[in-house]
Design a protein around this motif. Structure first.
Motif, short mmCIF file in Angstrom:
data_model
loop_
_atom_site.label_atom_id
_atom_site.label_comp_id
_atom_site.label_asym_id
_atom_site.label_seq_id
_atom_site.Cartn_x
_atom_site.Cartn_y
_atom_site.Cartn_z
N SER A 1 -9.96 6.31 21.43
CA SER A 1 -9.88 5.53 20.19
C SER A 1 -8.43 5.11 19.96
O SER A 1 -7.48 5.71 20.49
CB SER A 1 -10.36 6.35 18.99
N GLU A 2 -8.27 4.05 19.15
CA GLU A 2 -6.93 3.59 18.82
C GLU A 2 -6.29 4.49 17.77
O GLU A 2 -5.11 4.82 17.86
CB GLU A 2 -6.99 2.15 18.30
N ASP B 1 -12.64 2.42 17.47
CA ASP B 1 -11.39 2.09 16.77
C ASP B 1 -10.78 3.35 16.18
O ASP B 1 -9.56 3.53 16.20
CB ASP B 1 -11.67 1.09 15.64
N LYS C 1 -14.45 -1.16 11.10
CA LYS C 1 -14.02 -0.41 12.27
C LYS C 1 -15.19 0.34 12.91
O LYS C 1 -16.13 0.76 12.22
CB LYS C 1 -12.91 0.58 11.90
N THR C 2 -15.14 0.52 14.23
CA THR C 2 -16.10 1.39 14.90
C THR C 2 -15.57 2.82 14.82
O THR C 2 -14.42 3.09 15.18
CB THR C 2 -16.28 0.99 16.37
#
Length: 449
Positions: free
Chosen positions: A126-127, A4, A26-27
């Motif tokens: 990742s986002e 994330d 979150k990751t």
């Protein structure tokens, strides 16, 4: 997406952002090319305070005639202890990251495109991105660093042996702290400050009290000093132009505490659409968000103040907002200076408010009016509160315990506590923080000192 959030830079801002985002579900991956903890833990805040606290202990013994002792610092053992402290704090940080399931990647991060980061030849996705790559010393034309006898402050402070004559360029926070440290080690210390006061931007009375104390300790302080290095071959020679004279100052070591730049190499900011200011620092809003809504920045790379206090909080704020918890940077950020007499300051000065067209008044309480100051044998210094309306808009303290007292005032100011509300609070006796109660008591009867 693999993660994330990817946080680039494992200093205090990056660690706080990674931990907070992970706590909120979150990751997270944290990329660090050198050592977890960054500049603050490994080279600056923690090492400097370890050394300064040690020399202050010696100073306290020497200024207490009822203590029969001949104390002396073993600098090699002190450095050894400093290393142990750094390792212990860093180990705790790493364990905390692991416990919170933050994946730590060791290596140089290179942003390839939106949401794509290369580390050690592998692309991770990742986002969100958090940029917390910090800042580095800048070698200026008049003060070229050479890794020999012209050094940045943290390199100089981490030397195994300290030379006898030290010239410090810049009388800001780092300059004052390092002057305190080196002088306490019986070194000859000179500060060259371009501006008309020590600690530029700080309360004027506080700056004057700091200068007086440093000079009493034998430190030479030159203000309005336009200087440059003319030679660093063996000795370091400075030409110094003062308002009414010019002279040459010579030292064995020069420490340059001015000039830093944001570390933005390999971040591909233009491709990401992340804007920077004219000095190269990344522009962020009060939530730590850059001009790209998927990219946040925290710490030195996001601009002034370049302090670990601000960096840690900004990392938390970024982590909050990525994790879905609305959060903003506080209005007030305290600043602490660990000089021979501690300094704590927050908010604006009366001069600042006057320039902004705000009517303000000051109240000053000297530390000699506080019983605890006598019991710890440190009666110099004062607390000054700056009042606008019924609120404290600034607090400036120099003296024993100032770096702790200022945190209480940070709570008061951030929560908008009025003077009358604070008057109902009782401070334990005998403590240094009673100075706040004394100031408020005087203020509520209209007696301005």
């Amino acid at each position: 997406m693999e993660f994330d959030v990817m946080v680039i830079g494992g200093g205090v801002a990056g660690v706080s952002a990674a931990l907070r985002a992970s706590e909120l579900g979150k990751t997270v991956a944290l990329v660090e090319r050198d050592q977890i903890g960054g500049e603050c833990i490994n080279r600056a805040c923690i090492p400097s305070k370890t050394l300064i606290d040690a020399v202050k202990a010696i100073s306290r013994v020497s200024s207490s005639p009822w203590l029969i002792s001949t104390s002396k610092i073993d600098y090699s053992k002190l450095n050894e202890n400093k290393g142990k402290i750094i390792s212990a704090i860093k180990e705790k940080m790493e364990k905390n990251l692991s416990k919170n399931n933050v994946k730590t990647l060791k290596g140089e991060a290179k942003i390839k495109a939106q949401g794509e980061v290369e580390v050690n030849g592998k692309i991770h996705t990742s986002e969100y991105l958090v940029l917390s790559t910090g800042s580095v010393p800048l070698s200026l034309p008049d003060f070229p660093l050479n890794d020999k006898n012209v050094l940045d402050p943290w390199t100089a402070m981490n030397l195994k042996e300290i030379k006898d004559r030290i010239v410090i360029v810049g009388g800001g926070v780092a300059g004052v702290e390092l002057a305190t440290l080196f002088r306490s080690l019986d070194k000859e210390v000179t500060i060259l400050e371009l501006m008309p006061q020590l600690l530029p931007g700080f309360d004027r009375d506080l700056a004057q009290a700091t200068k007086k104390r440093l000079e009493e300790k034998g430190i030479r302080v030159f203000l309005n000093a336009k200087s440059k290095i003319t030679s660093s071959d063996g000795l370091v020679k400075f030409s110094v132009n003062l308002p009414n004279s010019s002279e040459e100052i010579v030292g064995d070591l020069a420490v340059i505490t001015i000039g830093r730049k944001a570390t933005t190499e390999n971040l591909n900011l233009k491709e990401l659409g992340v804007e920077t200011d004219q000095r190269g620092y990344i522009k962020v809003d009060s939530q730590g968000r850059t001009s790209n809504p998927k990219v946040f920045a925290a710490g030195d790379v996001a601009g002034v103040p370049l302090s670990a206090t601000k960096a840690w909080r900004q990392g938390l704020v970024a982590g909050d907002n990525i994790g879905g918890k609305s959060s903003r940077m506080p209005k007030y950020i305290p600043s602490s200076i660990f000089a021979d007499m501690e300094i704590g300051t927050i908010g604006r000065t009366a001069e600042d408010l006057k320039k902004a067209g705000v009517e303000a008044k000051e109240i000053l309480v000297e530390m000699r009016d506080i019983p605890r100051a006598w019991t710890v044998n440190e009666t110099e210094g004062f607390l000054k509160l700056v009042i606008a309306g019924d609120k404290i808009e600034g607090a400036h303290m120099i003296g024993e315990g100032a770096t702790e007292v200022i945190n209480t005032l940070a709570v008061v100011m951030e929560l908008g506590v009025t003077v009358n509300q604070l008057y109902s609070v009782t401070f334990s006796h005998p403590t240094v923080s009673e100075v706040i109660g004394e100031a408020i008591q005087r203020l509520t009867i209209g007696e301005i000192y």
